[in-house]
Design a protein around this motif. Sequence first.
Motif, mmCIF file in Angstrom:
data_model
loop_
_atom_site.group_PDB
_atom_site.id
_atom_site.type_symbol
_atom_site.label_atom_id
_atom_site.label_comp_id
_atom_site.label_asym_id
_atom_site.label_seq_id
_atom_site.Cartn_x
_atom_site.Cartn_y
_atom_site.Cartn_z
ATOM 1 N N ILE B 39 0.872 -1.166 0.000
ATOM 2 C CA ILE B 39 0.000 0.000 0.000
ATOM 3 C C ILE B 39 0.911 1.219 0.000
ATOM 4 O O ILE B 39 1.997 1.181 0.589
ATOM 5 N N TRP B 104 -10.289 -11.838 5.784
ATOM 6 C CA TRP B 104 -10.919 -10.540 5.576
ATOM 7 C C TRP B 104 -9.927 -9.555 4.955
ATOM 8 O O TRP B 104 -8.734 -9.621 5.227
ATOM 9 N N ASP B 105 -10.458 -8.640 4.175
ATOM 10 C CA ASP B 105 -9.587 -7.720 3.438
ATOM 11 C C ASP B 105 -9.329 -6.417 4.173
ATOM 12 O O ASP B 105 -9.364 -5.339 3.577
ATOM 13 N N TYR B 106 -9.110 -6.492 5.471
ATOM 14 C CA TYR B 106 -8.528 -5.372 6.188
ATOM 15 C C TYR B 106 -7.227 -5.888 6.788
ATOM 16 O O TYR B 106 -6.904 -7.070 6.670
ATOM 17 N N PHE B 107 -6.459 -4.976 7.408
ATOM 18 C CA PHE B 107 -5.073 -5.290 7.755
ATOM 19 C C PHE B 107 -4.859 -5.232 9.264
ATOM 20 O O PHE B 107 -5.141 -4.213 9.893
ATOM 21 N N ASP B 108 -4.352 -6.341 9.803
ATOM 22 C CA ASP B 108 -4.161 -6.355 11.250
ATOM 23 C C ASP B 108 -2.765 -5.927 11.679
ATOM 24 O O ASP B 108 -2.565 -5.521 12.834
#
Lengths: 108, 120
Positions: B39, B104-108
């Motif tokens: 990103i 899931w398509d968020y970032f931990d």
Amino acid sequence: DIVLTQSPGTLSSSPGERATLSCRASQSVSGSYLAWYQHRPGQTPRLLIYAASSRATGIPDRFSGSGSGTEFTLTISRLEPEDFAVYYCQQYGSSPRTFGQGTKVEVK
Amino acid sequence: QVTLKESGPALVKPTQTLTLTCTFSGFSLNTRGMRVSWIRQPPGKALEWLARIDWNDDKFYSTSLKTRLTVSKGTSINQVVLTMTNMDPVDTATYYCARYAGSWDYFDYWGQGTPVTVSS
């Protein structure tokens, strides 16, 4: 692409105050698949909220998320000194995944 | 403890190829379901998703940049490499790598980011 618009751009507040941050989507966010991140200077971005309202592991309960469709809100109930940072929203309901431009929470 | 760290040149010239490395620990990209993305954030602009690599070596790219991007597993088991060809001043940004939160398509977890300036 879904455009996420965060407001305000900068929020000037004092410790102990309540902060309300907005994230508005150009189209409905499928499944309320929206996340919020905190980014303090010199640190890595930190996941706060996922699925619009679920707190990530270890996140204090003064952080809460709400909303659906095109309107989402991150609320910090009482600002602590470590909460002054930049906050980003991200939608993951549609491709491509997109982010807002950020809201900076600064000390008044 | 999961950590990620980006590395690469701080300055590249226009038309050159940028190569960035994400070195991570605390997880294995060979574990089923693991995924890592790149990103970037140009100064004053929103974060922009660039590319993703999965545990099974599947790769995905930003539609607008896919002709210029290549993501791969590095020579070390705990590295992911991003190359971007034909760099332009508009590619000036801080580049991050981040791990997906499971399916899931968020970032931990994120890296600290590495700033890249494109200038002659």
